[in-house]
Design a protein around this motif. Structure first.
Motif: not given
Length: 285
Positions: A63-70, A73-79, A57-58, A105-110
């Protein structure tokens, strides 16, 4: 003092759910609309949450994942592919974990510091996953469901956050592990009732969910609850899957937003990382 609970969302496609993935053909994704519903509700309450995101999904929706982080919200891994650990070897899991870490990492820079296994599949059969997570530099896991269910769970596992000892991962003991475990919420000391979220939140009345969280908080324990963004979007419902799968997967979807709204009014919630950090530092979230 008011206890801060963990609010989390497992972000995968609705048709990736175990009961649906082999039954659905030609599905419509609905993922962006589902996330928007959740983000709007969280913004209305001023609450930040953790989104455990599947690597696929990432990569498809950076852009969606980056928007969530922006939005804070925290982004964790779900596999990486939403395959339960039951279906993977330790080597395969290490590859999946690396791929999902890089996609995030590619989506949110961390890079993410937290992990949740699809289907809560960290159990005695897959205890090897703890070493893989430690080797990959993860700080916490939130995959242990401390009651046995037909699909997953670990009977007798702790119900409070604890340090995972690789030699006894489902016991509270002083070990040399580096991972903190945030088990999913259950309550009552004898008959443990899941109030963590998902199907249980859709099935159980709001008053009982509140009682479960309140019971844990009265003991100074945070409740870790979870949902899927697609559970807030009635558009995902389909009549093309068998009746029992349809019931478990879609029951209560139309009312879930109202239930979560009530929980957000009644309790304090924050990210998993915040609870882990403050619990290990000895502070309050």
């Amino acid at each position: 003092m008011r206890v801060s609970n963990v609010l989390s969302f497992d972000l995968e496609h609705w048709y990736s759910a175990t009961l649906l993935r082999d039954s659905v053909t030609g599905p419509v994704a609905h993922i962006e609309k589902s996330v928007d519903i959740v983000l709007d509700l969280l913004a209305e309450h001023g609450v930040t949450a953790t989104f455990f995101v599947v690597g696929e999904v990432a990569r498809r929706y950076p852009e969606l994942i980056d928007r969530i982080a922006g939005a804070g919200h925290e982004i964790g891994s779900h596999g990486d592919t939403h395959r339960p650990l039951f279906d993977l070897s330790p080597k395969q899991f290490a590859v999946e974990l690396d791929r999902s870490t890089q996609a995030i990492r590619d989506a949110i820079g961390a890079r993410p510091v937290g992990f949740r296994a699809p289907n809560f599949s960290v159990t005695p059969k897959t205890r090897w996953a703890i070493e893989v997570l430690e080797d990959a530099g993860y700080r916490y896991d939130s995959s242990v469901f401390p009651v046995r269910t037909p699909m997953y769970g670990v009977s007798g596992a702790p119900i409070r956050p604890y340090t995972l000892d690789p030699n006894a991962p489902f016991e509270e003991r002083n070990g040399n592990g580096t991972l903190t475990e945030l088990p999913l919420a259950v309550f009552h000391p004898r008959l443990k009732l899941p109030v963590a979220g998902g199907f249980y939140a859709r099935l159980l009345p709001t008053w009982l969910l509140k009682r479960g969280i309140r019971t844990l908080n009265a003991r100074g324990l945070p409740a870790t609850i979870y949902f899927h963004p697609w559970e807030f979007n009635p558009a995902v419902k389909t009549s093309t899957v068998p009746a029992h799968e349809r019931c478990i997967s879609f029951y209560g979807i139309d009312r879930l937003q109202t239930k979560l709204d009530a929980l957000l009014d009644a309790f304090a919630f924050t990210t998993a990382e915040t609870v882990v950090r403050t619990s290990t530092d000895g502070g309050e979230p």
